[in-house]
Each structure stands twice: as C-alpha cells, then as structure tokens.
Design an enzyme around this catalytic site. Structure first.
Site, PDB file in Angstrom:
ATOM      1  CE1 TYR A   1      22.420  50.606   9.709  1.00 57.79           C
ATOM      2  CE2 TYR A   1      24.506  51.071   8.621  1.00 57.79           C
ATOM      3  CZ  TYR A   1      23.272  51.488   9.075  1.00 57.79           C
ATOM      4  OH  TYR A   1      22.876  52.792   8.880  1.00 57.79           O
TER       5      TYR A   1
ATOM      6  CG  ASP B   1      12.017  55.839  19.186  1.00 54.16           C
ATOM      7  OD1 ASP B   1      12.786  56.311  18.333  1.00 54.16           O
ATOM      8  OD2 ASP B   1      12.355  54.998  20.026  1.00 54.16           O
TER       9      ASP B   1
END
Length: 270
Positions: A166, A38
């Site tokens: 998106y 991450d």
C-alpha cells in the site's frame, strides 16, 4: 477567488463507500454534477440508487477501472449525461496488510494495478476528453479546463512495514501526480494529490468497533488529538477542484492532523 464548484461536472471513483462516497456526496451538496463510480455495483445502488435515476445531478456507473473498456464507458456515460468533465477525483484505493519479509509478489502487483495504474489510465483518458472539449469549443490555449485530484496516504512518509504494498503504491501515486501535472499544465489541466491520515469514514468506524484500542493509538499519534471528519477531507478536495487553487499544481497536500510529524519515540520531560 471562488471555492465554488456549482455547475461543474465531477467523476469520483471509489464512490460507493468510505471517503470516495463522502467526497462525491459533498460535491453534489455543493452544486456539482457528480458521477459516482465504483466497482461494487450492489453497494453503489444501495447508496445512491434512487438518486441516480432520472435526469438529476447525480448519476452512477459501475465497472472495473483496471480495464480500459470500463474507463471508456465511464467517460462516455458522464459526457452523455452532463456534456463534459471538469473534475476527476481518483479516490478508489485498496489497503492490504502483508509481511514485508515474505510479501506475495502477486498481491503487491495487484495493489499497484488497482491503486496506481487504474487511476493513471483514467487520468490520461479523462485529460484527453477535457482537451477534446476545449478544442471543440475553441478554448484559448492556457485557459484552465480541468482539475484532477488523486488520493494518497501519510503511509508514504510514516513507515509501516506491514503496509509495504500500500505504501509503495501511494508513493507511486504521488510521483504520477507530479509527472502528470507537468505534462498537462500547458493544456490548462491541474493535477494534485491529498495525502490523508485517519478519516472517520464508515470503513474506519467499523474497524474501530472491531479494535477498541485502535482509536487511542491513532489519537496518540496525531498532534491535533482526534480523527478527521469526512467533510474536512472533502473541503480540501473541493479547494483543489475549484478556482481557488488555480495556481496550484503538482502538489501533495497532507491532511493528517500532524501525524506525519512524529517519529514515535518520545522522551519524558525532566
């Protein structure tokens, strides 16, 4: 055919929170070696810091995977820890709202870079490591050596103008999935995607606290009448990572409770 991923090594991005964390933890619970990856180092450490220390099956790596060096270092760290990579789950995604009539070009570009290009580069570099391992171990051509799973969204099929950037990035992820599936099939690497609807991750739980009416809206647009539990998505990803899906590649499995089936216009029965 087995759903087992015991002993396999997986990299899961976006693994500090939400769906990525749920998938990574599920894989670890099912016996896989897992690299939790991450960009948010502090949150990654808060979630699995203690578990990732030592020589166990859980490790972590923090970095900006829009940068090639971070990807190179992630792969090196994974191979140093576990010797090989069998599974890659590109679960890192960012959603942002925008006005489609005045969408900031830079914002859309940022979403494309983060949601598409970082995963594409990681897929390319991971596949090369998988192939290198196969060459070193004299694996016969055509033998399955890896599975790559990308996360997409029902937003590709359910038009939401406020999610222009998106939606476009997720559509690109699905095309990348198909293209890479064809390119990597002769090498024994499968590439698939999971298009998700609403999953009760930590981030969605927080959002629903802020907007109590949102839950009813989601449920009303979902034929199965509920929001998915994280494990329901994790099990689907495990299926695609396992030998149970050995003849599936280039596909997008939709896990949305039927949400993509509705057009939003309903008529009263007479």
């Amino acid at each position: 055919m087995s759903f087992s991923i015991t002993g396999k090594t997986a990299i899961v991005t976006g693994a500090a929170s939400g769906i990525g964390l749920a998938i990574a933890r599920h894989f670890a619970d099912k016996g896989a070696n897992v690299m939790f990856a991450d960009v948010d180092e502090d949150r990654l450490d808060a979630e699995i810091g203690e578990e990732a220390r030592g020589d166990g099956p859980i490790r972590s790596f923090a970095g900006n995977f829009c940068e090639k060096l971070a990807i190179t270092n992630l792969l090196s760290a994974t191979i140093d820890a576990f010797d090989r990579v069998d599974i890659l789950v590109n679960a890192a995604r960012r959603m942002a709202l925008s006005d489609p009539l005045s969408a900031d070009a830079d914002a859309v570009s940022d979403l494309f870079r983060e949601n598409v290009m970082s995963g594409l580069r990681l897929t390319q570099m991971t596949a090369k490591r998988m192939m290198h391992w196969a060459d070193q171990n004299a694996v016969e051509p055509g033998t399955p050596i890896g599975s790559i799973i990308n996360l997409s969204s029902v937003a590709v099929r359910v038009t939401q103008p406020e999610l222009l950037g998106y939606s476009v990035s997720c559509a690109a992820v699905e095309q990348v999935t198909r293209s890479m599936a064809v390119a990597l099939a002769p090498k024994g690497i499968r590439v698939n995607a999971v298009a998700i609807g609403s999953v009760m991750s930590g981030s969605l739980q927080y959002a629903l606290k802020e907007d109590a009416a949102a839950r009813q809206k989601i449920v009303a647009q979902t034929p199965l009448g509920r929001i998915a539990a994280p494990d329901e998505l994790s099990e689907t990803v495990q299926f695609l990572a396992s030998d149970a899906s050995s003849f599936i590649t280039g596909q997008v499995l939709t896990v949305d409770g039927g949400r993509g089936l509705l057009d939003g216009v309903r008529f009263a029965a007479h």
